[in-house]
Motif scaffolding. Structure first.
Motif, mmCIF file in Angstrom:
data_model
loop_
_atom_site.group_PDB
_atom_site.id
_atom_site.type_symbol
_atom_site.label_atom_id
_atom_site.label_comp_id
_atom_site.label_asym_id
_atom_site.label_seq_id
_atom_site.Cartn_x
_atom_site.Cartn_y
_atom_site.Cartn_z
ATOM 1 N N THR A 135 37.665 -42.319 -7.585
ATOM 2 C CA THR A 135 38.843 -43.178 -7.791
ATOM 3 C C THR A 135 40.057 -42.511 -7.136
ATOM 4 N N THR A 147 42.891 -47.175 -6.922
ATOM 5 C CA THR A 147 41.725 -47.973 -6.542
ATOM 6 C C THR A 147 40.448 -47.239 -6.968
ATOM 7 N N GLY A 183 45.551 -56.428 -10.872
ATOM 8 C CA GLY A 183 44.517 -55.634 -10.192
ATOM 9 C C GLY A 183 43.588 -54.888 -11.141
ATOM 10 N N THR A 204 37.765 -51.814 -13.521
ATOM 11 C CA THR A 204 37.983 -51.714 -12.072
ATOM 12 C C THR A 204 39.472 -51.778 -11.772
ATOM 13 N N ASP A 206 41.878 -52.447 -8.670
ATOM 14 C CA ASP A 206 41.884 -52.929 -7.298
ATOM 15 C C ASP A 206 43.309 -52.872 -6.755
ATOM 16 N N LYS A 207 43.618 -51.789 -6.096
ATOM 17 C CA LYS A 207 44.968 -51.557 -5.527
ATOM 18 C C LYS A 207 46.047 -51.840 -6.575
#
Ligand code: FAD
Length: 382
Positions: A135, A147, A183, A204, A206-207
């Motif tokens: 990560t 991320t 995100g 998760t 995500d950016k």
């Protein structure tokens, strides 16, 4: 009894009363539903338990009191104990390393149970070996951008904030992420073997854009300082929970063998049964002594407390597993039934040998501790 022993005993009775009233009668249902209801979280907060790991002085007495509390909660429900563990790990980290605004935003809410925390280090390729974490946390303009994907995160399903270990150019670092941030996505995990009411999820990122104040401590110090100290507390909490679980096994087994008639008398009359009970008792009592010693050392700031805690966790987790195995064995078919607490103890105990350092990882690191302690000329080993 010294005055301090009497104070501890009074506190233990307080915790035991809470667990007997609010936890023991419901833990089986929480396990079946795979969820902790909000009312138990609120009740724990109202009793002052959730904020305790970071709310008061942390001398040896306070750490012993926490050991007592987490043992009692572990006796009732491993998933609830897991909530205590994670809230404590994150709360202590925030108190020590977060900026004043972040601390002010979260600490009271974690203590009063209106916010739930998660602690995310594990990934697909990084469980025992945290140096394999992928990560990433990048600096872009005035922001940090996160991320990656974290796996098997306790309370990830219902968490409001999550402390994440990620890699930066400076090395492993820790950031606090609000789960409502753009995100962040959660995938709840159901049907796990044990600790089923601990709301596991994969998370998760995500950016995910974060303010630089989300960083705890300095970049690069995440693994060596923040995570290692949080894990140390988590390990002690799990170890004490295992003592409670091992004790619940002793109590359940004894209640059964003392009244179950076989071959003309209660099972407890038979020598092999008595040996089982004695071994369970010895394992549980020695695990408790190791936990209390580790708690005292940790409260005194003794550098050897890390190894003492690892030893306590190693022994307590193995004892919980052994006692759960024996309890199912002594209860026979009744112990295999979904209505019996014994089968839940058995499933929960197995998980304890995996979380907060697997049994094998402790076996490798504790051998070095043994060398340092008992054969100092050979130093830290091979
Ligand atoms: C109920 C539950 C709750 C969890 N909650 C969290 C959480 O809140 N946050 C979080 O970050 N993670 C959490 N985890 C993940 C947990 O921390 C990991 O499962 C644990 O660290 C082990 O990692 P792994 O599963 O990847 O196993 P691996 O590291 O792949 O290990 C698999 C087996 O190989 C052995 N092994 C690995 N390396 C070695 C070695 N060098 N020498 C000898 N044997 C070795 C291990 O002992 C183990 O038996 C949770 C897991 C469970 C089951």
């Amino acid at each position: 009894m010294t005055r301090m022993d009497a104070t501890f005993e009074e506190f233990r009775r307080h915790c035991a009363g809470f667990v007997d009233r609010h936890v023991v009668p419901f833990a089986g249902e929480w396990d079946r539903l795979e969820a902790l209801p909000r009312n138990i979280i609120t009740a724990a907060a109202d009793a002052g338990y959730l904020g305790r790991p970071y709310g008061t002085a942390h001398g040896p007495d306070e750490m012993e009191a926490l050991a007592i509390l987490h043992e009692e909660v572990g006796r009732g429900c491993s998933s609830l104990r897991s909530l205590f563990t994670v809230q404590g790990m994150v709360g202590r980290s925030l108190k020590r390393w977060a900026g004043p605004e972040t601390a002010a935003r979260w600490l009271d809410r974690l203590a009063d149970g209106t916010a739930i925390a998660a602690f995310a280090v594990s990934e697909d390729g990084a469980g025992s070996d945290l140096s394999a974490i992928r990560t990433r946390l990048e600096r872009t303009g005035g922001h940090l951008v996160l991320t990656g994907c974290k796996r098997w995160i306790s309370f990830g399903e219902i968490a409001d904030c999550v402390l994440v270990l990620a890699i930066t150019d400076e090395g492993p670092s820790t950031v606090l992420v609000e789960t409502s941030a753009h995100g962040v996505s959660l995938r709840p995990l159901h049907g796990m073997l044990g600790a089923k009411a601990s709301h596991l999820a994969d998370i998760t990122f995500d950016k995910v854009e974060l303010d630089p104040s989300a960083l705890l401590g300095r970049a690069g110090a995440g693994l060596r300082i923040v995570v290692s100290q949080a894990l140390d507390f988590g390990r002690l909490s799990v170890a004490c929970g295992c003592v409670g679980l091992a004790r619940a096994c002793v109590e359940t087994a004894l209640a059964h063998v003392a009244q179950r008639d076989r071959a003309g008398g209660p099972l407890l009359r038979h020598q092999l049964v008595r040996r089982h009970i004695t071994q369970m008792l010895a394992g549980m009592e020695t695990a408790r002594l190791l936990c209390r010693r580790a708690a005292r050392m940790s409260g005194q700031g003794d550098p050897n407390s890390v190894s003492a805690t690892a030893l306590a966790k190693y022994h307590a987790a193995r004892t919980a597993m052994q006692n759960a195995w024996t309890t199912v064995q002594l209860l026979g078919a009744e112990g295999c039934a979904p209505t019996s607490p014994a089968e839940r103890f058995f499933r929960d105990a197995k998980v304890m040998e995996i979380i907060e350092g697997t049994t094998e990882m402790h076996e490798t690191t504790l051998a070095d501790y043994a060398l340092r302690e008992f054969h100092p000329l050979l130093g830290s080993g091979p």
